[in-house]
Write a protein that holds these residues in place. Structure first.
Motif, PDB file in Angstrom:
ATOM      1  N   ASP A   1      -8.480   1.867  10.540  1.00 30.71           N
ATOM      2  CA  ASP A   1      -7.067   2.112  10.819  1.00 30.71           C
ATOM      3  C   ASP A   1      -6.895   2.064  12.322  1.00 30.71           C
ATOM      4  O   ASP A   1      -7.289   2.980  13.033  1.00 30.71           O
ATOM      5  CB  ASP A   1      -6.647   3.471  10.258  1.00 30.71           C
ATOM      6  CG  ASP A   1      -5.153   3.684  10.343  1.00 30.71           C
ATOM      7  OD1 ASP A   1      -4.463   2.792  10.862  1.00 30.71           O
ATOM      8  OD2 ASP A   1      -4.680   4.732   9.889  1.00 30.71           O
ATOM      9  N   TRP A   2      -6.333   0.978  12.813  1.00 29.32           N
ATOM     10  CA  TRP A   2      -6.309   0.724  14.256  1.00 29.32           C
ATOM     11  C   TRP A   2      -5.408   1.717  14.981  1.00 29.32           C
ATOM     12  O   TRP A   2      -4.241   1.901  14.621  1.00 29.32           O
ATOM     13  CB  TRP A   2      -5.854  -0.711  14.527  1.00 29.32           C
ATOM     14  CG  TRP A   2      -5.866  -1.071  15.977  1.00 29.32           C
ATOM     15  CD1 TRP A   2      -6.836  -0.769  16.892  1.00 29.32           C
ATOM     16  CD2 TRP A   2      -4.860  -1.798  16.686  1.00 29.32           C
ATOM     17  NE1 TRP A   2      -6.504  -1.263  18.126  1.00 29.32           N
ATOM     18  CE2 TRP A   2      -5.289  -1.904  18.027  1.00 29.32           C
ATOM     19  CE3 TRP A   2      -3.661  -2.376  16.327  1.00 29.32           C
ATOM     20  CZ2 TRP A   2      -4.556  -2.550  19.003  1.00 29.32           C
ATOM     21  CZ3 TRP A   2      -2.915  -3.029  17.300  1.00 29.32           C
ATOM     22  CH2 TRP A   2      -3.364  -3.113  18.613  1.00 29.32           C
TER      23      TRP A   2
ATOM     24  N   THR B   1       0.829  -1.210   0.000  1.00 29.77           N
ATOM     25  CA  THR B   1       0.000   0.000   0.000  1.00 29.77           C
ATOM     26  C   THR B   1       0.863   1.260   0.000  1.00 29.77           C
ATOM     27  O   THR B   1       0.455   2.296  -0.517  1.00 29.77           O
ATOM     28  CB  THR B   1      -0.923   0.006   1.219  1.00 29.77           C
ATOM     29  OG1 THR B   1      -0.128  -0.146   2.410  1.00 29.77           O
ATOM     30  CG2 THR B   1      -1.919  -1.146   1.156  1.00 29.77           C
TER      31      THR B   1
ATOM     32  N   SER C   1     -16.092  -1.011  12.599  1.00 27.25           N
ATOM     33  CA  SER C   1     -16.259  -0.477  11.248  1.00 27.25           C
ATOM     34  C   SER C   1     -17.360  -1.219  10.508  1.00 27.25           C
ATOM     35  O   SER C   1     -18.187  -0.617   9.814  1.00 27.25           O
ATOM     36  CB  SER C   1     -14.931  -0.575  10.493  1.00 27.25           C
ATOM     37  OG  SER C   1     -15.074  -0.172   9.153  1.00 27.25           O
TER      38      SER C   1
ATOM     39  N   GLU D   1     -12.091  -3.478  13.488  1.00 24.53           N
ATOM     40  CA  GLU D   1     -12.683  -3.891  12.212  1.00 24.53           C
ATOM     41  C   GLU D   1     -14.172  -4.211  12.396  1.00 24.53           C
ATOM     42  O   GLU D   1     -14.996  -3.900  11.526  1.00 24.53           O
ATOM     43  CB  GLU D   1     -11.945  -5.107  11.660  1.00 24.53           C
ATOM     44  CG  GLU D   1     -10.508  -4.846  11.238  1.00 24.53           C
ATOM     45  CD  GLU D   1     -10.415  -4.067   9.948  1.00 24.53           C
ATOM     46  OE1 GLU D   1     -11.455  -3.812   9.328  1.00 24.53           O
ATOM     47  OE2 GLU D   1      -9.287  -3.711   9.558  1.00 24.53           O
TER      48      GLU D   1
ATOM     49  N   SER E   1     -15.652   8.740   6.546  1.00 28.20           N
ATOM     50  CA  SER E   1     -14.375   8.514   7.225  1.00 28.20           C
ATOM     51  C   SER E   1     -14.465   9.246   8.558  1.00 28.20           C
ATOM     52  O   SER E   1     -14.492  10.473   8.587  1.00 28.20           O
ATOM     53  CB  SER E   1     -13.203   9.030   6.381  1.00 28.20           C
ATOM     54  OG  SER E   1     -11.986   8.842   7.062  1.00 28.20           O
TER      55      SER E   1
ATOM     56  N   SER F   1      -7.009  -4.893  16.678  1.00 27.97           N
ATOM     57  CA  SER F   1      -7.384  -4.582  15.298  1.00 27.97           C
ATOM     58  C   SER F   1      -8.655  -5.311  14.903  1.00 27.97           C
ATOM     59  O   SER F   1      -9.432  -4.821  14.083  1.00 27.97           O
ATOM     60  CB  SER F   1      -6.237  -4.955  14.351  1.00 27.97           C
ATOM     61  OG  SER F   1      -5.916  -6.330  14.470  1.00 27.97           O
TER      62      SER F   1
ATOM     63  N   TYR G   1     -18.074  -1.549   1.152  1.00 25.87           N
ATOM     64  CA  TYR G   1     -16.703  -1.866   1.518  1.00 25.87           C
ATOM     65  C   TYR G   1     -16.335  -1.024   2.741  1.00 25.87           C
ATOM     66  O   TYR G   1     -16.675   0.162   2.800  1.00 25.87           O
ATOM     67  CB  TYR G   1     -15.734  -1.563   0.373  1.00 25.87           C
ATOM     68  CG  TYR G   1     -16.093  -2.253  -0.924  1.00 25.87           C
ATOM     69  CD1 TYR G   1     -15.575  -3.509  -1.237  1.00 25.87           C
ATOM     70  CD2 TYR G   1     -16.971  -1.650  -1.827  1.00 25.87           C
ATOM     71  CE1 TYR G   1     -15.901  -4.139  -2.417  1.00 25.87           C
ATOM     72  CE2 TYR G   1     -17.315  -2.287  -3.012  1.00 25.87           C
ATOM     73  CZ  TYR G   1     -16.773  -3.534  -3.308  1.00 25.87           C
ATOM     74  OH  TYR G   1     -17.117  -4.163  -4.468  1.00 25.87           O
ATOM     75  N   CYS G   2     -15.664  -1.645   3.706  1.00 25.33           N
ATOM     76  CA  CYS G   2     -15.297  -0.905   4.910  1.00 25.33           C
ATOM     77  C   CYS G   2     -13.898  -1.309   5.354  1.00 25.33           C
ATOM     78  O   CYS G   2     -13.398  -2.384   5.004  1.00 25.33           O
ATOM     79  CB  CYS G   2     -16.306  -1.134   6.044  1.00 25.33           C
ATOM     80  SG  CYS G   2     -16.326  -2.823   6.691  1.00 25.33           S
ATOM     81  N   ASP G   3     -13.282  -0.441   6.132  1.00 20.93           N
ATOM     82  CA  ASP G   3     -11.938  -0.692   6.655  1.00 20.93           C
ATOM     83  C   ASP G   3     -11.765   0.162   7.906  1.00 20.93           C
ATOM     84  O   ASP G   3     -12.570   1.047   8.193  1.00 20.93           O
ATOM     85  CB  ASP G   3     -10.875  -0.365   5.609  1.00 20.93           C
ATOM     86  CG  ASP G   3      -9.529  -0.986   5.933  1.00 20.93           C
ATOM     87  OD1 ASP G   3      -9.467  -1.745   6.927  1.00 20.93           O
ATOM     88  OD2 ASP G   3      -8.561  -0.718   5.211  1.00 20.93           O
TER      89      ASP G   3
ATOM     90  N   THR H   1     -12.784   4.807  11.227  1.00 16.14           N
ATOM     91  CA  THR H   1     -13.637   3.964  10.391  1.00 16.14           C
ATOM     92  C   THR H   1     -13.826   4.615   9.030  1.00 16.14           C
ATOM     93  O   THR H   1     -14.058   5.825   8.946  1.00 16.14           O
ATOM     94  CB  THR H   1     -15.009   3.760  11.062  1.00 16.14           C
ATOM     95  OG1 THR H   1     -14.853   2.906  12.193  1.00 16.14           O
ATOM     96  CG2 THR H   1     -15.995   3.107  10.098  1.00 16.14           C
TER      97      THR H   1
ATOM     98  N   TYR I   1     -15.798   3.785   5.150  1.00 13.54           N
ATOM     99  CA  TYR I   1     -16.576   2.873   4.316  1.00 13.54           C
ATOM    100  C   TYR I   1     -17.115   3.616   3.109  1.00 13.54           C
ATOM    101  O   TYR I   1     -17.186   4.851   3.075  1.00 13.54           O
ATOM    102  CB  TYR I   1     -17.720   2.217   5.096  1.00 13.54           C
ATOM    103  CG  TYR I   1     -18.834   3.140   5.545  1.00 13.54           C
ATOM    104  CD1 TYR I   1     -19.791   3.625   4.646  1.00 13.54           C
ATOM    105  CD2 TYR I   1     -18.967   3.516   6.877  1.00 13.54           C
ATOM    106  CE1 TYR I   1     -20.814   4.457   5.060  1.00 13.54           C
ATOM    107  CE2 TYR I   1     -19.984   4.348   7.305  1.00 13.54           C
ATOM    108  CZ  TYR I   1     -20.911   4.815   6.379  1.00 13.54           C
ATOM    109  OH  TYR I   1     -21.926   5.645   6.786  1.00 13.54           O
TER     110      TYR I   1
END
Length: 581
Positions: free
Chosen positions: A523-524, A124, A567, A564, A550, A560, A519-521, A535, A537
């Motif tokens: 960042d811990w 990434t 999120s 998730e 965001s 983590s 779609y979601c993600d 969070t 998505y």
């Protein structure tokens, strides 16, 4: 010893018998790299290990003009890139050894293979390019990659009546040799073999087997299996005793699987109100009847019909968001008309009787009269701005005439600019653009003519409210905020990025379907001040982006996995709302 290039993220690992070989290894590596790339090593960042702080190492770097960076004692995060890479290498080595059923003394082969794969995996930090591609300028090939520890049959020339293949185990790849490193499992042969004539069975791990656990006759038969590593000659007596203990089973007469036990009652959290309701919803999803009713009668006849009826009544009062509204109109091919009301305070009293189509579940038994109409009209109202679209253009025009006869308003025709967003028609639909808003931001920041940036922020940048740089000398432009200089630099970079995207827009086009895809993600622990996660998505309605977010999470996630799930709960909440419409 591991070495990682900060630019390309390419990593090298070296297996050393002792730490005093670190200096010699670095010197040889430096000669190789500089000869291959025709570039000089400029900076070297290490921890304070004695192998890196010797007089010989220091004088050599001074002689070669290499700037040395050392981390502060007990602050390994200052060399975070290398520390994270070492952790990644260790975790993958552990997984590969366990997955292949190999003993610990194979860790070196697993480490070299892990390094080989990392250099060929998208990153990434490199815009999903591989370190090998950044280093050589050529995309790597994946055709020769095999599963570590799988069965491999190597071709061998023997007596006429002897087998032509040896059963081996795949151990990785070699530098400078177009062949595979394999470990022979046959008796009487050399253990380590280098060969290119190999046939692989990647679904078979020769040193890993499964066995059934013996069960008593009065227990309901179930297929219960555990994975056990096959014994190797290298296992000592202690590990043998431990394995025998693992294979010994206890009395299973009273054994009961977790899923068959009586489950405790799960209640919604009360102490935090609705702050943790999403987590509660996830914990009880397996107890909820997921069959969705397909009609009003089917919904009200369920055991939870009262809740469905309440949801239907709430649904009658909801509305589409802006992007969903435009998506629906484009999908149906309906024109969108725009109105502007001169007086935004429309609090007039109605003295006439108004008749509307009453939906099932919302019918007033005292006034069941209703009017029917085969056309659909959708109205979006924001203060004094109104959008109207529908399947019947005549009905839309009639509604506009009726509104204009009672209120002073302007018919702006087809939508072109709404809530700061330009609407540009195309042959496939429309494009939503914020070009004017971006230009205003650039002028406000006095960055006209500044060089555009290709990314919004520097990779790995973490902004803090408490430290990082000096405060801004004149914070009056930021009102109640008192930002650091690093914040201003970050904002200006974002604006320079926007300067290069003025011709970008959200293209909403006709889609063959209106299926929701999300779609979601997360960042811990991204915030360095409160360690809360972020969070993010995005949700597509058909092929069009309909909703996105965001946002920093309300509470701190302890892992983590937890962040998730938070999120996921957020995007499920949004999907549920959109799906209900």
């Amino acid at each position: 010893m591991s070495i990682i290039d900060d630019y390309s993220r390419k990593v090298w690992v070296f297996l050393l018998k002792s730490k005093d070989l670190a200096f010699e290894t670095f010197v040889n590596w430096k000669k190789l790299i500089e000869n291959q790339t025709s570039r000089k090593i400029k900076k070297l960042r290490t921890d304070n290990g004695l192998e890196f702080c010797s007089d010989m190492f220091t004088s050599y770097c001074r002689k070669e003009g290499i700037v040395r960076h050392h981390t502060v004692v007990k602050n390994p995060q200052q060399n975070g890139l290398a520390e994270r890479m070492n952790r990644t290498l260790l975790e993958r080595v552990r997984c590969m050894l366990i997955g292949a059923g190999l003993a610990k003394h194979f860790w070196g082969e697993a480490l070299k293979t892990t390094c080989y794969l990392i250099n060929r995996c998208p990153s990434t930090a490199l815009n999903f390019k591989t370190p090998q591609e950044f280093w050589t300028g050529k995309a790597p090939s994946y055709e020769h990659l095999k599963v570590f520890g799988c069965t491999a049959y190597a071709h061998i020339r023997q007596d006429k009546l002897q087998p032509r293949a040896l059963k081996c185990l795949f151990l990785g790849y070699l530098d400078g040799i177009k062949g595979y490193k394999i470990w022979c499992l046959e008796e009487g042969y050399k253990k380590c073999i280098i060969s290119r004539d190999v046939i692989f069975r990647e679904d078979e791990m020769p040193l890993k087997t499964t066995r059934e656990i013996p069960m008593s006759s009065d227990v309901v038969p179930r297929s219960v299996q555990v994975e056990l590593e096959q014994r190797t000659e290298s296992l000592n007596q202690a590990s043998t005793d431990q394995r025998k203990e693992t294979e010994t089973t206890s009395n299973l007469d009273d054994y009961q699987l977790a899923k068959d036990r009586t489950r405790r009652e799960i209640r919604a959290p009360e102490k935090f109100g609705y702050a943790d309701f999403s987590a509660y919803a996830l914990s009880v999803t397996d107890e909820v009847d997921n069959t969705v009713p397909k009609s009003y009668q089917e919904a009200v006849n369920r055991k939870d019909g009262k809740k469905w009826l309440q949801a239907i009544r709430v649904l009658c009062c909801e509305a589409y968001n802006y992007s969903s509204y435009v998506t629906l109109a484009v999908k149906k091919g309906w024109p969108i008309r725009q109105l502007d009301v001169n007086n935004a305070f429309l609090n007039g009293d109605l003295h006439e009787e108004i008749y509307m189509v009453q939906l099932p579940g919302c019918i007033d038994p005292k006034h069941p009269n209703k009017i029917t109409n085969s056309s659909w009209l959708y109205i979006l109202v924001y203060v004094d701005d109104i959008l109207i679209t529908g399947s019947d253009s005549a009905q839309v025009s009639s509604l506009i005439v009726a509104l204009s006869s009672n209120f002073t308003l302007k018919d702006l025709g087809l939508i072109s600019f709404f809530l700061g967003i330009q609407v540009l028609p195309t042959t496939e639909g429309v494009v939503l653009s914020q070009q004017k808003y971006i230009q205003d931001l650039i002028c406000k920041a006095e960055l006209q003519g500044a060089k555009p940036q290709s990314t919004q922020m520097n990779s790995g940048l973490r902004l803090s409210n408490n430290y990082g740089s000096d405060p801004v000398e004149d914070p009056s432009a930021y009102r109640s905020l008192n930002p650091f200089q690093s914040h201003v630099v970050a904002v200006k970079r974002i604006i320079r990025y926007l300067a290069g995207t003025t011709d970008y827009g959200l293209h909403i086009k006709r889609s063959p379907h209106l299926r929701l895809e999300a779609y979601c993600d997360a960042d811990w622990a991204a915030d360095p001040d409160d360690r809360r996660s972020t969070t993010g998505y995005c949700i597509f309605w058909g092929e069009n982006l309909s909703s996105w977010q965001s946002k920093k999470q309300n509470t701190i996630s302890r892992s983590s996995t937890e962040d998730e799930f938070r999120s996921l709960a957020s995007v499920v909440t949004e999907i549920s709302w959109l799906n209900a419409h």
